[in-house]
Design a protein around this motif. Structure first.
Motif, short mmCIF file in Angstrom:
data_model
loop_
_atom_site.label_atom_id
_atom_site.label_comp_id
_atom_site.label_asym_id
_atom_site.label_seq_id
_atom_site.Cartn_x
_atom_site.Cartn_y
_atom_site.Cartn_z
N UNK A 17 -29.99 8.40 40.50
CA UNK A 17 -31.31 9.02 40.59
C UNK A 17 -32.19 8.39 39.71
N UNK A 18 -33.35 8.87 39.73
CA UNK A 18 -34.49 8.23 38.95
C UNK A 18 -34.58 8.82 37.57
N UNK A 19 -33.40 8.27 36.85
CA UNK A 19 -33.36 8.83 35.57
C UNK A 19 -34.64 8.82 34.40
N UNK A 20 -35.41 7.96 34.52
CA UNK A 20 -36.41 7.71 33.45
C UNK A 20 -37.46 8.63 33.87
N UNK A 21 -37.69 8.77 35.34
CA UNK A 21 -38.68 9.63 35.99
C UNK A 21 -38.26 11.40 35.54
N UNK A 22 -37.06 11.43 35.86
CA UNK A 22 -36.37 12.70 35.47
C UNK A 22 -36.70 13.35 34.04
N UNK A 23 -36.18 12.44 33.18
CA UNK A 23 -36.38 12.91 31.66
C UNK A 23 -37.85 12.79 31.39
N UNK A 24 -38.70 12.06 31.84
CA UNK A 24 -40.18 12.21 31.56
C UNK A 24 -40.69 13.45 31.94
N UNK A 25 -40.20 13.80 33.37
CA UNK A 25 -40.82 15.18 33.55
C UNK A 25 -40.29 16.15 32.75
N UNK A 26 -38.95 16.30 32.25
CA UNK A 26 -38.33 17.03 31.72
C UNK A 26 -39.11 17.33 30.15
N UNK A 27 -39.39 16.24 29.64
CA UNK A 27 -40.14 16.02 28.23
C UNK A 27 -41.46 16.51 28.37
N UNK A 28 -42.12 16.19 29.73
CA UNK A 28 -43.55 16.56 29.72
C UNK A 28 -43.62 18.06 29.84
N UNK A 29 -42.77 18.58 30.81
CA UNK A 29 -42.65 20.26 30.99
C UNK A 29 -42.65 20.94 29.60
N UNK A 30 -41.73 20.43 28.77
CA UNK A 30 -41.45 20.99 27.48
C UNK A 30 -42.68 20.78 26.50
N UNK A 31 -43.29 19.72 26.52
CA UNK A 31 -44.50 19.53 25.64
C UNK A 31 -45.53 20.32 26.24
N UNK A 32 -45.74 20.38 27.56
CA UNK A 32 -46.82 21.29 28.08
C UNK A 32 -46.61 22.77 27.68
N UNK A 33 -45.39 23.24 28.02
CA UNK A 33 -45.29 24.64 27.70
C UNK A 33 -45.34 24.88 26.41
N UNK A 34 -44.83 24.14 25.53
CA UNK A 34 -44.92 24.50 24.06
C UNK A 34 -46.39 24.58 23.60
N UNK A 35 -47.15 23.49 23.83
CA UNK A 35 -48.51 23.49 23.48
C UNK A 35 -49.38 24.71 23.96
N UNK A 36 -49.03 24.94 25.19
CA UNK A 36 -49.81 25.87 25.87
C UNK A 36 -49.54 27.42 25.50
#
Length: 527
Positions: A379-398
């Protein structure tokens, strides 16, 4: 598998490659993903799951009824049409180029690197917005269900505690990221159960709603009899109401293309994903029509009582109808189904964003580190983790900034969806332009259907862009007199332009058209 970090130059091959392979695959590169991990049924299930039918229904049935009244089923059909036409474009492009980059790869090969990069950006940012929203909905229904099971209002009220809500949301995002990280086999197993649960509960709801609808024996005062006029889109009172309802309907079908982004991991990658997408679309439109008609017959589409357009309940219809339609015992199943729907979609929605980023990196349109594939899980491991982190940061900030901003990002989502779907449809027409006169089939499926679908979505894009300028659109917030939804939507697209310019300085070869062109030979990576 051979790593792609040291990329061969044009004309080079990797062990086992052959000129015939290059021609057959349209010049796309292998990326080391786990091939033959998903079959036709698994691919279709992923497409249905990503759309999250139960979640979409509970959040848009009321809003759509409020816009178009009893013509809600007709608007569902109208939203289905452009999506179906675009699905044919995806099918034809996938047959020629089964690449996990889908819209990005195909638009690059049709229109060049810059248009393709922006198309990929539209898909990525739309997916991040959806992921954050799905996580929020799953969190709310988790605590609502916990309160129902424990018969405790205080437990249900924990969702109102911002720290508890954010913490639960981040935990769900982490769990979904972990499942996606472990590969398509783990993803498929979870999805069979969750999608099966959703469709079974919807079938039960439809059956019980129909049993309480119609005539003197109706259980609710707002119940109405079925009419074939409900399926007539021309009966909508105004064009403005129709376009507003259509925008909601298009959102309800978004996500079916997830099965296309898993094409390199699917058995029969040239044909199976396209067939799976069409199966998913048929299942979705059937579910939407059956549920919408049954709910409308049971409680009506008005704004009084249990009517679907009641402003007090329209944003979460199933929460209001669960008990009255299914009873206190079975009604809990609807809460479970919505939670399962949001959780399932949260997990599968990582598929398109991670694989699009993987493809962009493999073709040097993004940093090379995202092209790495996990050696065990494929699987695209780094891309998957980055998407998860980005989602968490985006939702928290918003969430911490303002709930209004979070709501407006969701309204801006429609702009992104129409943007990259329309570009992909037009890419199909342009890419196959020399083949359109070869046969009637080519003219219809590679030209006419994609062109009409693209034009319809482009029209919705333009109308939505116009409506967004009004501060009344969305939460009602504004920036210097301009609607905040417009500012967010256009701002996110402009952010993509800025990032593209930065990547052009870092990776000029891709933007000069030297990496991915129609003439690029296939890079077939061997186990």
């Amino acid at each position: 598998m051979t790593q792609l970090d040291a990329r061969p130059r044009a004309g080079d091959t990797v062990r086992g490659s052959a000129p015939a392979d290059a021609a057959a695959h349209g010049g796309v590169r292998g990326k080391g993903l786990g091939g033959n991990s998903v079959g036709l049924m698994g691919s279709a299930v992923i497409g249905v799951s990503t759309v999250a039918p139960v979640y979409c229904l509970t959040s848009t049935l009321g809003s759509t009824a409020g816009e178009v009244g009893v013509q809600m089923p007709a608007v569902f059909l109208a939203g289905f049409l452009p999506m179906l036409l675009v699905a044919f474009a995806y099918r034809e492009l996938n047959r020629a180029m089964p690449d996990c980059g889908t819209s990005f790869t195909w638009t690059v090969k049709a229109f060049g690197p810059r248009v393709g990069w922006m198309c990929g950006w539209g898909l990525v940012i739309a997916t991040i917005i959806v992921l954050s929203n799905l996580a929020g909905v799953a969190t709310s229904y988790f605590w609502l269900l916990a309160g129902e099971v424990a018969n405790s209002a205080s437990i249900a009220a924990l969702d109102d505690n911002k720290l508890v809500h954010i913490g639960t949301c981040l935990a769900l995002i982490a769990a979904a990221t972990a499942i996606s990280y472990r590969g398509m086999t783990a993803t498929k197993g979870v999805q069979y159960a969750l999608v099966g649960l959703q469709l079974a509960v919807l079938a039960l709801f439809v059956t019980m709603a129909l049993s309480k609808a119609g005539g003197a024996d109706a259980s609710f005062a707002t119940s109405i009899d079925f009419s074939w006029s409900w399926l007539n889109p021309f009966a909508v009172q105004s064009f403005a109401a129709f376009t507003a309802g259509l925008s909601l309907s298009i959102f309800m079908f978004w996500g079916w293309d997830a099965c296309l982004t898993a094409n390199e991991e699917t058995t029969g990658s040239e044909k199976t994903p396209g067939r799976a997408a069409l199966i998913a679309m048929v299942v979705l439109v059937g579910s939407y029509l059956a549920t919408g008609i049954a709910a409308q017959m049971a409680v009506g589409s008005g704004a009084l009582g249990l009517g679907l357009a009641n402003p007090e309940t329209s944003d979460n219809v199933f929460a209001a109808l669960a008990g009255p339609v299914m009873g206190p015992g079975l009604g809990v199943l609807l809460f479970v189904a919505v939670l399962a729907s949001a959780a399932a979609s949260l997990q599968t929605t990582f598929i398109p964003v991670a694989r699009t980023v993987l493809a962009m990196s493999a073709y040097e349109a993004m940093p090379a580190s995202y092209a790495k594939v996990h050696p065990r899980f494929k699987t695209p491991g780094r891309a998957t983790i980055t998407a998860g982190v980005g989602t968490g940061v985006f939702y928290t900030v918003m969430t911490l900034i303002s709930e209004h901003v979070l709501i407006d990002t969701i309204y801006a989502l429609g702009l992104m969806i129409c943007f990259y779907y329309a570009l992909t449809a037009f890419a199909c027409v342009w890419y196959f332009r020399a083949e359109l006169t070869r046969s009637g089939r080519d003219l219809v499926f590679k030209g006419l259907f994609p062109a009409v679908g693209g034009l319809l979505l482009a029209a919705v894009f333009a109308k939505t862009l116009y409506d967004m300028w009004d501060p009344a659109y969305g939460s009602g917030s504004s920036v210097l007199g301009v609607g905040s939804v417009f500012v967010i939507g256009v701002g996110l697209l402009l952010l993509g332009v800025v990032l593209m310019v930065a990547m052009e300085r870092r990776s000029p070869a891709f933007f000069r058209g030297e990496v991915l062109t129609k003439e690029t030979p296939a890079l077939v990576v061997e186990d």
